[in-house]
Design a protein around this motif. Structure first.
Motif, PDB file in Angstrom:
ATOM      1  N   GLU C 200       4.757   6.232   1.672  1.00 30.01           N
ATOM      2  CA  GLU C 200       5.872   5.362   1.929  1.00 30.01           C
ATOM      3  C   GLU C 200       7.188   5.173   2.898  1.00 30.01           C
ATOM      4  N   ILE C 211       5.052   3.281   8.918  1.00 31.76           N
ATOM      5  CA  ILE C 211       4.699   2.018   9.753  1.00 31.76           C
ATOM      6  C   ILE C 211       3.496   1.444   8.197  1.00 31.76           C
ATOM      7  N   GLU C 212       2.947   2.598   7.323  1.00 30.76           N
ATOM      8  CA  GLU C 212       1.801   2.401   6.963  1.00 30.76           C
ATOM      9  C   GLU C 212       2.408   2.309   5.279  1.00 30.76           C
ATOM     10  N   GLY C 213       3.410   2.578   5.716  1.00 29.31           N
ATOM     11  CA  GLY C 213       3.990   2.051   3.900  1.00 29.31           C
ATOM     12  C   GLY C 213       4.417   0.388   3.965  1.00 29.31           C
ATOM     13  N   LYS C 214       4.897  -0.178   5.545  1.00 31.47           N
ATOM     14  CA  LYS C 214       4.670  -1.294   5.527  1.00 31.47           C
ATOM     15  C   LYS C 214       4.304  -2.118   5.255  1.00 31.47           C
ATOM     16  N   LEU C 215       3.360  -1.564   5.820  1.00 33.79           N
ATOM     17  CA  LEU C 215       1.675  -2.514   6.080  1.00 33.79           C
ATOM     18  C   LEU C 215       0.499  -2.672   4.903  1.00 33.79           C
ATOM     19  N   LEU C 216       0.568  -1.096   4.034  1.00 32.61           N
ATOM     20  CA  LEU C 216      -0.071  -1.248   3.425  1.00 32.61           C
ATOM     21  C   LEU C 216       1.254  -0.772   1.838  1.00 32.61           C
ATOM     22  N   GLY C 217       1.687  -0.067   2.041  1.00 36.21           N
ATOM     23  CA  GLY C 217       2.434  -0.058   0.823  1.00 36.21           C
ATOM     24  C   GLY C 217       2.004   1.249  -0.081  1.00 36.21           C
ATOM     25  N   THR C 220      -1.028   0.979  -2.469  1.00 36.35           N
ATOM     26  CA  THR C 220      -2.040   0.616  -2.047  1.00 36.35           C
ATOM     27  C   THR C 220      -2.156   1.947  -1.850  1.00 36.35           C
ATOM     28  N   VAL C 223      -3.923   3.978  -4.784  1.00 37.19           N
ATOM     29  CA  VAL C 223      -5.164   3.333  -5.491  1.00 37.19           C
ATOM     30  C   VAL C 223      -6.101   4.277  -4.192  1.00 37.19           C
ATOM     31  N   ASN C 224      -5.965   4.066  -2.897  1.00 39.15           N
ATOM     32  CA  ASN C 224      -7.536   4.716  -2.189  1.00 39.15           C
ATOM     33  C   ASN C 224      -7.159   5.885  -2.420  1.00 39.15           C
ATOM     34  N   GLY C 227      -9.375   7.486  -5.033  1.00 32.65           N
ATOM     35  CA  GLY C 227     -11.354   6.579  -5.025  1.00 32.65           C
ATOM     36  C   GLY C 227     -11.537   7.974  -4.200  1.00 32.65           C
ATOM     37  N   GLU C 228     -10.658   8.828  -2.987  1.00 36.06           N
ATOM     38  CA  GLU C 228     -11.387   9.045  -2.260  1.00 36.06           C
ATOM     39  C   GLU C 228     -10.867  10.409  -2.899  1.00 36.06           C
ATOM     40  N   LEU C 248      -2.470   0.299  -9.637  1.00 38.28           N
ATOM     41  CA  LEU C 248      -1.657  -1.153  -8.807  1.00 38.28           C
ATOM     42  C   LEU C 248      -0.980  -1.882  -9.421  1.00 38.28           C
ATOM     43  N   GLY C 257       4.418  -7.623  -6.483  1.00 37.23           N
ATOM     44  CA  GLY C 257       4.206  -6.145  -5.905  1.00 37.23           C
ATOM     45  C   GLY C 257       2.862  -5.849  -6.362  1.00 37.23           C
TER      46      GLY C 257
END
Lengths: 319, 319, 319, 319, 319, 319
Positions: C200, C211-217, C220, C223-224, C227-228, C248, C257
């Protein structure tokens, strides 16, 4: 002090007495210390710089000192500033008193105190009467001069007692219209509700929160005092508890600082009377200099509203 | 009372002692008066109707009386009900005590009190120590048996002191991890924060709010007592004010009943420790009888959440 | 760098290494380009203007470059400014490292990592252990230096792992007091809860949101990853889902959040431990330089409160 | 099933097929077990009691079983109840299918799926197209029959795909009016936004939340799946992140379950389209049977409003 | 005006026509009066100082006057400023019109009005048609040029009618997808919902709130006008009330200025369409000059969000 | 009607006149229709069942009919019920009037109207006076009998005018204390603020919201009427706008139904006076039958508080 500092224009020369409200040391670009003074009289405030100070000046020109000053009014980035030509602290010889340099209530504090005492005399419940009398006497000196707040409403010398007296008259007229109200409770609640402010605020000149004001607040301070007074006066009975509740709940909601909401009819009415008087004071002052057909400045504690003066209302007298 | 009232099924006959928690008079459709009794022992409660009562029964079978009862467990609209065959109030001869009929803390109250006193001994600030000692002594008797609340958490006999002792242990381990914390303040805050509940609540049997509990609340009551204790013990100094602030602010926010938020580090931590212990207690009890892979009942004071017990956790022992 | 840039006064001459935190081009009133440099070392920051720059200077003196600099400390409108006499970028010869120019955690990152790994070894559930171990290994390098936030708390080099280690110790002591807690879950939750911050945030020097920090945080993102990781390690079973839920829900409420509130006991406790450690960090730093009897600056993320240091507490050492 | 169970009156005899939606065991006042069955067909539901059951009946007459039943409609405390004369579970011989007993979307699920696939074919960004195609294929079977919710809107068989198809048409017409919109993104967002519901909800017959549905929710589940799909299809590029964000943010606000608000234009529009279609569905159904000049029942998810049908609008056809 | 004031750099000399948006008198440090002019054309605004003014200049160079000006673009504290060499007010001879100096809708106002009238022609309910026609005619002149707001969205010349026309097209396509919608009501609602803005706002040049705009607001003003129009046209029937409700409720919630929430299906859809069109306008403008892979400025009325333009989107044409 | 229906006990036989407040048809378990009647007189209400009705009974025994009835008071599940022995509708011969069967204001409506008119006479601004006079005259008939609300406060016959008269007296006494208030505005605001309720509510007997009441509300209705009245009376000037604003803003906040908050001093005071009088009415009624030392029922519109009557207050007279 015929005109007052607020009525001088850029370009005027002045020679007058002013009260130092605050004094703050700075270092100029030439490396020398200077003082930024906030000076006031009853009509308003003006800033002045005292350049090239000696060490002793730092302890002479401090908050609450009244000075005699000569200088010129100048423009500094759009603000008026007083350029000091000469300055000296006053002595007993000057015969000036702090009260003359601060905005204050429009009535004489002693007359207002007499009125409060008159209301106490009218009470018929002796327990409520004795408790109220005791606490007023205990804080009488400070009550005469304390403001009711540091800002927003009644934030002037004797503002607290002025607020109390207005509320007492309001309480009386409402109680006459709704006879189910217990006048003793209501008057006592009015007189005591903000009395804790004499401990919460540091005083009339530089009004700040004291440490006990910040950590406990005027409500808790006065609730404690009612309990102590009852012990001292050996008063038993539910009147003590009910008076404590009146003070505790007078902000109306926990979000507004009352851990219990009003649970007694007179407590609810006390909260409302407080609200009416505080808002009348704010609104009257916001509209004081507004011309008919125009809007006031924003009033922060009234949800930042700006008030309109209808065009069919009268112009302010002194405009 | 081998099994307890909660373990009886519809169809069982019972002969046992039970405590009357409440008694309410009604008029039957035949016009005759009857009593609806709520009866309890440590394991739970059951309702019973006492039909065709005489006037003296109304004053005999009242709240807090322990009765000896014979009857059958029946089904009434899906609820268990006790059909009374015979009932009599107990006397000294029966050798039964109220405490045996109420849910209570899992530790002995006197042992817990010893632990509290041990923590007081560990304090090094003599003013804080003396104030805390004085107030614990003053309310010692009620502290031994008072619940910590009327519902939600620690709402059982000696719940208050059980909550205090858990929090003290928690405070100690946190203070060891963050050495900047003032242990004296923290311990005193833990011990005093809910002590006002001995006045706010009516007691362990029928736990209701007292009038002063409703009009002032346990926070204000204890803040007042700290002030009075300081006067009595002739203790001066900021410790008094700071302890009052600790108690005043321990609910954390004005919306939650604290007119001032925590403004001292130890006050903030006190608020958090209180929260951790209260929630651990609620969660443990909500999950007590839940099977792995299932959800608990809703927990109202935790935003009505329902908790999940992971399927890889163990089954409850006594299921 | 014996003293550090923050300890120099107006009038001092300095010759030292400093890190460029940001560099911004401007056009002077004479039409020539210049750079406004924000320069820092461990003790603080200072602004400098580099006048009359050549085109290559714009690409030389950029963010994250360490420079050797000579100059004088001057006053510019009440702020200290560094007047540059000479400046050059450093090379390997200078033997300086970025980490020396940034505020950082008080413990060695590698020691802290060892401690985290020790906690992982103590786990008895092999699925939770393998998942946690895998993810720590995957992000080990960044975990060693990442801050825990861009501001408010633990916003320094290695702040993230410092926060994790403090929370692990806190988790251990709480789990010892409440034995119904699943230590494996709690430790894994602590270690993983903020690990997504390594993606993030852009890194320890100029900490900004990616960018992924802003769009997903970070929630998330992690958590992904859990799973992976489970897919990669071929781990089945509810442990995966429960760990994802721990991460989460650790912000406690959807407004803060977390799309799901904590629904597992250990998740609730994780949220509370996170809160305790973050606030202890904020409060300790706010009070660091405050004298007894005085108030701190306002702390924005704690509802803008200002904290009081009781007058019976000790003075800060280095005042 | 010419008429449907909802159209039978008290006093009617019925012989028909019905689906058991739920079955709950009770104990009668005579101590014998019985089952309370909730029976349904497309038109509605009715309760029935099966008295004096044998142990094997408890496992025969369970949720999702279709039964053939004979009985009479009776009044029980103002509610219709079915008095069972004979009941038997159906077999393949009866040639009845569950779908015939549940309310369902007004269009054929396979036609709707064709339409979704047509929209996917229209996409020009191959990454978005492949990801969307892959996920639709993966969940195709469940997508055909899943409801869109357990209550409030589209809570019927194939409700999810019906909701998606309506939104696709809406997206198309809005994108035609505002050509700056990226149709590929918008269509993909529409198709994927609620696809996680096939895992969040247990299915079309007894629609309840699954454990992963409660602990993670459909948004997080689908965000994870998009990431996994990208790995599997070896798709790189920002499209993956942006699609994840579209799904993540489609509830619009953190309070409504989206940890990030829409930060991409198409994400904001997706949120709005979702809102329009959901509310149209709620409003149409609330007004379905309302006469002109009258108000509907309260609609809970629309702030409990009751809608008015203007008196100049037409009567419902089938009133 | 080939290039427009916004495209000039520091150092350019300009000779052009500009509109005075505001003019404010000040007193320079030499005691002489000057004017601070805010000058604009379609492309943007620039500040200029007019030094050493004569008394008549104060009444010549006022808001809404178009001037011919010669001067140089300079840098003043990082902002562009126009140094005036010569300035004169324009006359009829100059053949310039205010509309040319203000940002305005991308379509011709008269074409847009034709479109509105076309939609009115399509209505089949004669009462709704006549009321709408009457009110459009009454305010036709102002409708042609009024902005839709003072800021946030459609705050340009003819912004109101542009907003209405976009919403009408949106309403049409939605009504085609959901045939249960009453198109007449929807179109009339769209056309009238913001028409009160022609009275609430002072006009297209200096758009401020009028006194009746502040005291009553555009919603109440238009609800009143619908009632008056019905009286004048002698139209009875519920259509009048329903149209008033459409306008009254179009802000959706009381907190947003609608004393009643939408209680008619078309009113709810009107509120949503308004929202879609306003946000599309805000978002398109916020993203206009943003490069792919970057974020926009914060958009205050969209909860202060900053929007991301995906890196796979196209660059803005004119960058 | 010496005693009134509320004073009868189970077991009493009654023969009296009662008003039918509502009548609802049901079908008994034997398949025959019956009516559930809600019957009232000034003292309260009672339910009765009219069994085995003929078709004409359904149209005879409807809401607002006064019946003569003979029967017995019985207990039905803890509620009193009237078992009907004989019932007949009244005729002119019975000489009974609806007003005698409904709770109503303690003063004569015509006397109250005289008082309102007296206040109008005292106004000195002729525009305000004429507008107020006109609107009072227009609605005079309904004003005499309308309640002020359907529940909460002044929800009885002539409750509206009673509320207005109390507020006028309150306004007068406040205006005397704060002479900066414009009495004309304040009186007119009081008289008009709720006058729209004569259209919002269906009337004094079965007080429900009308359709225009639901879709527009009393505030918007009266703002419209002031505008229409001004047109009719050909009154120009800001008085019209200001009066409309007074009515529009009297709920104080948009969340409470005022699209504009009070922006004129008299509007703010009007809002406060309304609040004082409404709450006094609620509180007096809640405490009416409460014994000293006890708490009232919960008062829903006062945040569900329960009020305490101090033990030193008097017992209610008629207990």
């Amino acid at each position: 002090m015929k005109r007052g500092i607020n009525h001088h224009q850029v370009g005027d020369s002045v020679e007058t007495y002013l009260l130092i409200k605050s004094s703050k040391k700075g270092i100029a670009s030439n490396g020398k210390p200077f003082l930024t003074l906030q000076l006031s009289d009853k009509t308003g405030e003006i800033e002045a710089k005292l350049w090239g100070i000696a060490p002793e000046d730092e302890t002479t020109f401090v908050s609450t000192v009244i000075v005699h000053i000569q200088g010129d009014i100048q423009d500094f980035r759009g603000m008026r500033q007083l350029k000091i030509k000469s300055i000296r602290p006053t002595t007993g010889m000057d015969q000036v008193k702090i009260a003359e340099f601060l905005p204050s209530a429009p009535l004489d504090p002693n007359d207002m105190l007499d009125k409060v005492i008159q209301y106490i005399f009218e009470m018929s419940n002796p327990k409520i009467q004795r408790l109220t009398r005791h606490l007023v006497k205990k804080h009488q000196e400070k009550l005469l001069e304390s403001p009711a707040a540091t800002k927003n409403h009644h934030e002037f010398v004797s503002g607290l007692i002025y607020h109390v007296v207005s509320m007492l008259d309001l309480a009386k007229s409402i109680a006459n219209l709704y006879p189910s109200l217990d006048k003793d409770l209501l008057y006592a609640g009015v007189i005591l509700h903000d009395l804790g402010k004499v401990r919460e605020l540091s005083g009339p000149i530089v009004s700040e929160y004291t440490i006990e004001g910040k950590l406990l607040g005027h409500i808790t301070l006065m609730v404690n005092e009612i309990g102590e007074a009852a012990k001292e006066l050996e008063i038993d009975g539910e009147e003590v508890l009910v008076l404590q509740h009146m003070v505790l709940s007078h902000h109306g909601k926990s979000e507004w600082g009352s851990p219990k909401p009003p649970l007694i009819k007179e407590a609810e009415i006390l909260h409302m009377i407080d609200n009416v008087d505080a808002k009348m004071n704010m609104m009257d002052r916001a509209l004081e200099h507004v011309m008919p057909g125009e809007f006031s400045e924003r009033i922060f504690p009234m949800e930042n509203r700006t008030l309109y003066k209808p065009s069919f209302h009268e112009k302010p007298l002194e405009y």
